[in-house]
Motif scaffolding. Structure first.
Motif, PDB file in Angstrom:
ATOM      1  N   ASN A   3       0.828  -1.205   0.000  1.00  0.00           N
ATOM      2  CA  ASN A   3       0.000   0.000   0.000  1.00  0.00           C
ATOM      3  C   ASN A   3       0.866   1.262   0.000  1.00  0.00           C
ATOM      4  OD1 ASN A   3       0.739   0.702   2.662  1.00  0.00           O
ATOM      5  ND2 ASN A   3      -0.873  -0.587   3.512  1.00  0.00           N
ATOM      6  N   LYS A   4       0.232   2.381  -0.313  1.00  0.00           N
ATOM      7  CA  LYS A   4       0.957   3.650  -0.434  1.00  0.00           C
ATOM      8  C   LYS A   4       1.618   4.045   0.887  1.00  0.00           C
ATOM      9  CE  LYS A   4       0.549   5.247  -4.653  1.00  0.00           C
ATOM     10  NZ  LYS A   4       1.498   4.438  -5.388  1.00  0.00           N
ATOM     11  N   LYS A   5       0.952   3.669   1.997  1.00  0.00           N
ATOM     12  CA  LYS A   5       1.512   4.027   3.306  1.00  0.00           C
ATOM     13  C   LYS A   5       2.859   3.356   3.509  1.00  0.00           C
ATOM     14  CE  LYS A   5      -2.437   5.126   6.217  1.00  0.00           C
ATOM     15  NZ  LYS A   5      -3.388   4.516   7.121  1.00  0.00           N
ATOM     16  N   GLU A   6       2.915   2.050   3.191  1.00  0.00           N
ATOM     17  CA  GLU A   6       4.182   1.335   3.375  1.00  0.00           C
ATOM     18  C   GLU A   6       5.242   1.904   2.458  1.00  0.00           C
ATOM     19  OE1 GLU A   6       4.640  -2.804   3.698  1.00  0.00           O
ATOM     20  OE2 GLU A   6       2.779  -3.080   4.791  1.00  0.00           O
ATOM     21  N   GLU A   7       4.797   2.283   1.264  1.00  0.00           N
ATOM     22  CA  GLU A   7       5.731   2.885   0.305  1.00  0.00           C
ATOM     23  C   GLU A   7       6.318   4.157   0.912  1.00  0.00           C
ATOM     24  OE1 GLU A   7       5.173   4.725  -4.070  1.00  0.00           O
ATOM     25  OE2 GLU A   7       4.148   2.834  -3.702  1.00  0.00           O
ATOM     26  N   ARG A   8       5.444   4.961   1.518  1.00  0.00           N
ATOM     27  CA  ARG A   8       5.922   6.198   2.145  1.00  0.00           C
ATOM     28  C   ARG A   8       6.878   5.884   3.296  1.00  0.00           C
ATOM     29  NH1 ARG A   8       0.740   8.424   1.816  1.00  0.00           N
ATOM     30  NH2 ARG A   8       0.388   8.182   4.042  1.00  0.00           N
ATOM     31  N   ALA A   9       6.534   4.856   4.084  1.00  0.00           N
ATOM     32  CA  ALA A   9       7.384   4.484   5.220  1.00  0.00           C
ATOM     33  C   ALA A   9       8.798   4.153   4.735  1.00  0.00           C
ATOM     34  CB  ALA A   9       6.785   3.295   5.974  1.00  0.00           C
ATOM     35  N   ARG A  10       8.888   3.381   3.646  1.00  0.00           N
ATOM     36  CA  ARG A  10      10.209   3.004   3.135  1.00  0.00           C
ATOM     37  C   ARG A  10      10.933   4.202   2.529  1.00  0.00           C
ATOM     38  NH1 ARG A  10       7.034  -1.296   2.461  1.00  0.00           N
ATOM     39  NH2 ARG A  10       7.754  -3.300   3.249  1.00  0.00           N
ATOM     40  N   GLY A  11      10.165   5.104   1.950  1.00  0.00           N
ATOM     41  CA  GLY A  11      10.763   6.341   1.422  1.00  0.00           C
ATOM     42  C   GLY A  11      11.389   7.166   2.531  1.00  0.00           C
ATOM     43  N   VAL A  12      10.684   7.243   3.661  1.00  0.00           N
ATOM     44  CA  VAL A  12      11.205   7.984   4.827  1.00  0.00           C
ATOM     45  C   VAL A  12      12.453   7.285   5.367  1.00  0.00           C
ATOM     46  CG1 VAL A  12      10.711   8.679   7.226  1.00  0.00           C
ATOM     47  CG2 VAL A  12       8.972   8.999   5.462  1.00  0.00           C
ATOM     48  N   ALA A  13      12.408   5.958   5.453  1.00  0.00           N
ATOM     49  CA  ALA A  13      13.567   5.192   5.942  1.00  0.00           C
ATOM     50  C   ALA A  13      14.780   5.443   5.046  1.00  0.00           C
ATOM     51  CB  ALA A  13      13.234   3.700   5.977  1.00  0.00           C
ATOM     52  N   ASN A  28      19.794   8.119  15.597  1.00  0.00           N
ATOM     53  CA  ASN A  28      18.635   8.418  16.466  1.00  0.00           C
ATOM     54  C   ASN A  28      18.110   9.836  16.225  1.00  0.00           C
ATOM     55  OD1 ASN A  28      21.101   9.311  17.630  1.00  0.00           O
ATOM     56  ND2 ASN A  28      20.222   9.375  19.663  1.00  0.00           N
ATOM     57  N   ILE A  29      19.023  10.790  16.005  1.00  0.00           N
ATOM     58  CA  ILE A  29      18.609  12.190  15.802  1.00  0.00           C
ATOM     59  C   ILE A  29      17.940  12.359  14.434  1.00  0.00           C
ATOM     60  CG2 ILE A  29      19.449  14.577  15.581  1.00  0.00           C
ATOM     61  CD1 ILE A  29      21.588  13.838  17.700  1.00  0.00           C
ATOM     62  N   ALA A  30      18.580  11.797  13.388  1.00  0.00           N
ATOM     63  CA  ALA A  30      18.020  11.906  12.029  1.00  0.00           C
ATOM     64  C   ALA A  30      16.645  11.237  11.960  1.00  0.00           C
ATOM     65  CB  ALA A  30      18.972  11.267  11.016  1.00  0.00           C
ATOM     66  N   LEU A  31      16.510  10.095  12.637  1.00  0.00           N
ATOM     67  CA  LEU A  31      15.242   9.357  12.628  1.00  0.00           C
ATOM     68  C   LEU A  31      14.144  10.156  13.337  1.00  0.00           C
ATOM     69  CD1 LEU A  31      13.709   6.683  12.018  1.00  0.00           C
ATOM     70  CD2 LEU A  31      14.507   5.854  14.225  1.00  0.00           C
ATOM     71  N   ASN A  32      14.452  10.670  14.527  1.00  0.00           N
ATOM     72  CA  ASN A  32      13.451  11.447  15.280  1.00  0.00           C
ATOM     73  C   ASN A  32      12.975  12.657  14.494  1.00  0.00           C
ATOM     74  OD1 ASN A  32      13.451   9.712  17.422  1.00  0.00           O
ATOM     75  ND2 ASN A  32      14.900  10.870  18.645  1.00  0.00           N
ATOM     76  N   LYS A  33      13.935  13.316  13.848  1.00  0.00           N
ATOM     77  CA  LYS A  33      13.600  14.526  13.081  1.00  0.00           C
ATOM     78  C   LYS A  33      12.618  14.195  11.951  1.00  0.00           C
ATOM     79  CE  LYS A  33      15.873  17.900  10.213  1.00  0.00           C
ATOM     80  NZ  LYS A  33      17.108  18.143   9.461  1.00  0.00           N
ATOM     81  N   GLU A  34      12.903  13.139  11.219  1.00  0.00           N
ATOM     82  CA  GLU A  34      12.025  12.739  10.104  1.00  0.00           C
ATOM     83  C   GLU A  34      10.645  12.277  10.608  1.00  0.00           C
ATOM     84  OE1 GLU A  34      12.000  12.962   6.794  1.00  0.00           O
ATOM     85  OE2 GLU A  34      13.884  14.051   6.943  1.00  0.00           O
ATOM     86  N   LEU A  35      10.636  11.509  11.681  1.00  0.00           N
ATOM     87  CA  LEU A  35       9.362  10.981  12.191  1.00  0.00           C
ATOM     88  C   LEU A  35       8.475  12.106  12.723  1.00  0.00           C
ATOM     89  CD1 LEU A  35      10.324   7.634  13.973  1.00  0.00           C
ATOM     90  CD2 LEU A  35       9.420   7.966  11.671  1.00  0.00           C
ATOM     91  N   SER A  37       8.348  15.153  11.654  1.00  0.00           N
ATOM     92  CA  SER A  37       7.780  15.976  10.579  1.00  0.00           C
ATOM     93  C   SER A  37       6.922  15.159   9.611  1.00  0.00           C
ATOM     94  CB  SER A  37       8.911  16.674   9.811  1.00  0.00           C
ATOM     95  OG  SER A  37       9.737  15.707   9.197  1.00  0.00           O
ATOM     96  N   SER A  38       6.807  13.835   9.846  1.00  0.00           N
ATOM     97  CA  SER A  38       6.030  12.999   8.919  1.00  0.00           C
ATOM     98  C   SER A  38       4.580  12.865   9.406  1.00  0.00           C
ATOM     99  CB  SER A  38       6.648  11.605   8.816  1.00  0.00           C
ATOM    100  OG  SER A  38       6.279  10.840   9.947  1.00  0.00           O
ATOM    101  N   GLN A  39       3.712  12.463   8.494  1.00  0.00           N
ATOM    102  CA  GLN A  39       2.292  12.239   8.828  1.00  0.00           C
ATOM    103  C   GLN A  39       2.004  10.747   8.991  1.00  0.00           C
ATOM    104  OE1 GLN A  39       0.061  15.024   9.063  1.00  0.00           O
ATOM    105  NE2 GLN A  39       2.090  15.956   9.082  1.00  0.00           N
ATOM    106  N   LEU A  40       3.040   9.953   9.199  1.00  0.00           N
ATOM    107  CA  LEU A  40       2.867   8.500   9.229  1.00  0.00           C
ATOM    108  C   LEU A  40       2.090   8.047  10.464  1.00  0.00           C
ATOM    109  CD1 LEU A  40       6.491   7.389   8.220  1.00  0.00           C
ATOM    110  CD2 LEU A  40       4.479   7.373   6.760  1.00  0.00           C
ATOM    111  N   SER A  41       1.406   6.918  10.320  1.00  0.00           N
ATOM    112  CA  SER A  41       0.704   6.305  11.468  1.00  0.00           C
ATOM    113  C   SER A  41       1.751   5.733  12.427  1.00  0.00           C
ATOM    114  CB  SER A  41      -0.187   5.170  10.973  1.00  0.00           C
ATOM    115  OG  SER A  41       0.639   4.102  10.512  1.00  0.00           O
ATOM    116  N   GLN A  42       1.312   5.376  13.630  1.00  0.00           N
ATOM    117  CA  GLN A  42       2.228   4.800  14.622  1.00  0.00           C
ATOM    118  C   GLN A  42       2.854   3.502  14.101  1.00  0.00           C
ATOM    119  OE1 GLN A  42       3.047   6.841  17.176  1.00  0.00           O
ATOM    120  NE2 GLN A  42       4.663   5.318  17.349  1.00  0.00           N
ATOM    121  N   ALA A  43       2.047   2.694  13.408  1.00  0.00           N
ATOM    122  CA  ALA A  43       2.562   1.422  12.868  1.00  0.00           C
ATOM    123  C   ALA A  43       3.651   1.684  11.829  1.00  0.00           C
ATOM    124  CB  ALA A  43       1.425   0.616  12.248  1.00  0.00           C
TER     125      ALA A  43
END
Length: 437
Positions: A3-13, A28-35, A37-43
């Motif tokens: 699904n598009k959500k998973e696609e977005r998750a991998r794009g963020v990763a 840890n810092i780069a990950l927190n910053k991206e998460l 500012s993202s609209q991703l669900s908790q999952a």
């Protein structure tokens, strides 16, 4: 179909991995910053976290496998290479996502570069259609272990030299087990009650520690009310070694972000702890921590380099001193897997000089009969036992103090030495010296 959500998750990763591998950002810092500012669900945020930490933790292994299919990685755009690492990590180590979905997703992400999707498709399908290259076939032992555990050869060699091969391998293998969430309870009488309320377990190491496999303690009401504070179990063992009675003038020479400062302050009644750091924003963190825990009146912050303690405070000023020294952080590899790749064995000599310079300075401001607790989040002798031995050599007016703990397996020659595989915590070292009266 992914699904598009998973696609977005991998794009963020992928974006976070670019920051870490290309620009040397802390994972840890780069990950927190991206998460944030993202609209991703908790999952999806959990998926991104798994993908980033997993790929970074297995970097050397993934590169070794990819080298069997890619003749010259320098010919590739870096993002394509990192996309292959990210995808191969999922194929080899995650079993919930079907392989065809991982490949489709990687191909979709690769469409941003001309012709990249065909290349990505071909490389990943090669891994699905052929047996994996065999790491066990690598002849040189340290090289083989380096690839197997994704640790630089110098680190493998250092750990084997200090702990023997069996324990070194146990340490390295344990780093792939996800970090626990841990907190310190501020009132010992409420440990059982809070453990139940937060669905947490009591720490094996710290009488005031609670842990759980994963969880967001900082979002709890208990955290807001100052009933708990975020602190690793090993770090919770430091302040008690000072055996505070409440009236003492204490120095925390390298204090930020203030976890140990606040733990020290919690034992004080008429005394005070002076917390030093080099940076204003870090001193603010200490103050915020102290304020939230209702300890602000016992904590005084000061912007100062710890090597300037003697000239700033003069002789015989403090009853007790904590030096939680700047170190390589090798003990934190489970939480910050990029540490493995950003250090060189040469760093240890340089760090030892800084550690000794701090001890040489602060010891001059300690009263007779006073104690210094020296702690680090590293498991390398050169930054730990060797520093204390050199300090005692230089300062015959000091003597070692033997530390003890209920868990005898973490006590070594009067020092507390915790390696990451023992209790699945950070690696940590604590030692103590006393100024002779």
């Amino acid at each position: 179909m992914v699904n598009k959500k998973e696609e977005r998750a991998r794009g963020v990763a992928l974006k976070v991995l670019q920051e870490v591998f290309e620009k040397g950002a802390y994972s840890n810092i780069a990950l927190n910053k991206e998460l944030q500012s993202s609209q991703l669900s908790q999952a999806d945020k959990s998926l991104v976290t798994e993908l980033v930490y997993g790929t970074v933790a297995r970097k050397i292994t993934l590169e070794w496998y990819l080298a069997h299919e890619i003749a010259d990685r320098d010919q590739l755009d870096s993002w394509v290479y990192h996309l292959l690492m990210l995808s191969l990590y999922q194929i080899l180590y995650l079993d919930k996502i079907p392989n065809h979905a991982i490949v489709n997703e990687a191909v979709n992400l690769a469409k941003r570069g001309r012709g990249a999707e065909k290349f990505v498709n071909a490389i990943l399908r090669a891994f699905l259609n052929k047996p994996l290259p065999d790491i066990a076939a690598i002849k040189r032992k340290n090289k083989r272990l380096s690839v197997q555990y994704s640790a630089p050869v110098w680190l493998v060699a250092t750990l084997i030299e200090e702990y023997g091969q069996e324990r070194a391998e146990a340490i390295l293998a344990s780093l792939f087990i996800r970090n626990k969430a841990s907190v310190r309870v501020t009132d010992l009488s409420k440990v059982d009650e809070l453990a139940q309320a937060l669905s947490a377990e009591k720490s094996d190491l710290s009488p005031v520690g609670l842990v759980k496999a994963s969880g967001h303690f900082a979002g709890s009401q208990a955290f807001k009310e100052g009933l708990i504070t975020i602190q690793d179990e090993t770090s919770q063992l430091v302040a008690p070694t000072l055996q505070l009675e409440g009236w003492e003038e204490v120095l925390d020479a390298c204090a930020a972000p203030g976890g140990k400062t606040c733990h020290i302050a919690s034992y004080l009644t008429s005394g005070q702890v002076t917390a030093l750091d080099l940076y204003d924003h870090k001193l603010t963190l200490i103050e915020e921590n102290a304020h939230r825990l209702g300890l602000a009146n016992r904590v005084k912050t000061q912007k100062l380099d710890a090597v300037q303690v003697a000239e700033t405070f003069g002789p015989d000023r403090f009853d007790k001193i904590l030096v939680d020294a700047p170190c390589s952080g090798i003990g934190l590899m489970r939480r910050k897997p990029d540490i493995k790749y950003n250090k060189e064995s040469a760093d240890f000599d340089q760090l030892q000089e800084i550690q000794l310079a701090i001890l040489d300075s602060v010891c001059q401001s300690l009263k007779k009969g006073g104690i210094i607790t020296y702690s680090t989040c590293t498991i390398v002798r050169k930054e730990n036992q060797d520093v204390i031995a050199k300090f005692l050599d230089r300062h015959p007016n000091f003597e070692p103090v033997a530390l003890t703990h209920e868990c005898s397996d973490i006590v070594q020659n009067g020092c507390i030495v915790i390696t990451p595989e023992q209790y699945l915590t950070d690696g940590f070292f604590i030692s103590q010296v006393r100024r002779k009266s």
